[in-house]
Design an enzyme around this catalytic site. Structure first.
Site, mmCIF file in Angstrom:
data_model
loop_
_atom_site.group_PDB
_atom_site.id
_atom_site.type_symbol
_atom_site.label_atom_id
_atom_site.label_comp_id
_atom_site.label_asym_id
_atom_site.label_seq_id
_atom_site.Cartn_x
_atom_site.Cartn_y
_atom_site.Cartn_z
ATOM 1 N N SER A 14 -2.413 -7.960 29.423
ATOM 2 C CA SER A 14 -1.233 -7.922 28.561
ATOM 3 C C SER A 14 -1.320 -9.135 27.631
ATOM 4 O O SER A 14 -2.399 -9.487 27.139
ATOM 5 C CB SER A 14 0.019 -7.959 29.451
ATOM 6 N N LYS A 32 3.199 -4.656 25.031
ATOM 7 C CA LYS A 32 2.863 -5.525 26.169
ATOM 8 C C LYS A 32 4.028 -5.591 27.168
ATOM 9 O O LYS A 32 3.801 -5.622 28.384
ATOM 10 C CB LYS A 32 2.497 -6.933 25.692
#
Ligand code: COA
Length: 267
Positions: free
Chosen positions: A146, A164
């Protein structure tokens, strides 16, 4: 830089790495191979994958490259099947394929926003969903790459921040749902990493890079090796009781409230 781990930490394991043709995820794949894993690389371009595979072979590792776009579920499922047929199992899955371009929300079309959400968030879901049936259990490990975008707003990055944040909560949710099967899922959340396509896009000049580095308590960007070592740890048996975690690896940048905000041009 050689690995900080003892040799052979991933001996006998098979790893499937999306976005493995270049950047952070290629460095992770190389590290996995150095530690004894057999590695399948997935990316959109077979030629790029072939170059990455050749590099791993030259270093004495075992790797294969299967072209697939993570937005295409069937193509991804096919790459997983080929990996299983070639190496007999899949123990580690790294969801790393990502897209990025800096643009204000008013400067991107719905399709531009969707392109990044589809690669990052849908691509991570597709990878996890399609991989589940192959994961050797217990002991299987899924890691999603992420970014600190997932928990802090960054101008010109609305699409990436949304994607994300989605990845972070998706992985936590799957950690609950799949814990009973022994599958662990964790997130690595990097800040600025040197020598990556993302940073070339976000911090294109020396001046911006210096300002960003000055905003980081440790005073520098991460190296790809430092992200890769965290991935090795999370995929190893040393992390056997760790699931649903978000592992921030940003030199402390997100603790300070500093971000690219002050550096980026306003629309
Ligand atoms: N500003 C605004 N919009 C942009 C843009 C930019 N700099 N770059 C692309 N877009 C828009 C396109 O205009 C298009 O929208 P439209 O159809 O309404 O015109 C949409 O994004 C999709 O673009 P396209 O090039 O067709 O998508 P793609 O699927 O081939 O590529 C991207 C996806 C856009 C994320 C591309 O940057 C990419 O492939 N990146 C992978 C590498 C990367 O980003 N690495 C860094 C990871 S951190």
């Amino acid at each position: 830089m050689s690995s900080v781990f003892r040799d052979g930490l991933l001996n006998g394991k098979v790893a499937f790495v999306t976005g493995g043709g270049s950047g952070i995820c290629l460095r992770v794949a190389e590290r996995f191979a150095e530690q004894g894993a057999k590695v399948a690389l997935v990316g959109r371009t077979q030629e790029k994958l072939d170059g990455a595979v050749a590099g791993i072979h030259r270093a004495g590792g075992e790797a294969s490259g299967f072209a697939a776009d993570v937005r295409n579920y069937e193509a991804l499922a096919g790459a997983l099947q080929k990996t299983r047929e070639r190496y007999g199992a899949i123990d580690v899955v790294l969801c790393g394929a990502a897209g990025n371009f800096p643009a204000p929300a008013l400067g991107m079309s719905a399709n531009g926003f969707k392109a990044v959400i589809d690669i990052d968030l849908l691509g991570t879901f597709n990878t996890c969903r399609a991989a589940y049936e192959h994961l050797r259990k217990p002991g299987a490990s899924v890691i999603a790459i992420s970014a600190t975008h997932g928990f802090r707003p960054i101008p010109l990055q609305a699409h990436v921040c949304a994607g994300k944040a989605g990845i972070d909560i998706l992985i936590k949710t799957l950690a609950i749902e799949w814990g009973g099967a022994g599958v662990r899922l964790n997130v690595i959340s990097p800040g600025p990493v040197e020598d990556t396509e993302g940073m070339r896009r976000l911090a294109p000049t020396e001046e911006i890079r210096n300002k960003v580095a000055a905003s980081i308590p440790l005073g520098r960007f991460a190296s790809k090796d430092e992200i890769a070592d965290l991935a090795v740890f999370l995929s190893s048996d040393a992390a056997a009781y760790i699931t649903g975690g978000i592992f921030v690896c940003d030199g402390g940048q997100s603790l300070t409230g500093a971000s690219f905000a002050a550096l980026l041009q306003r629309p």
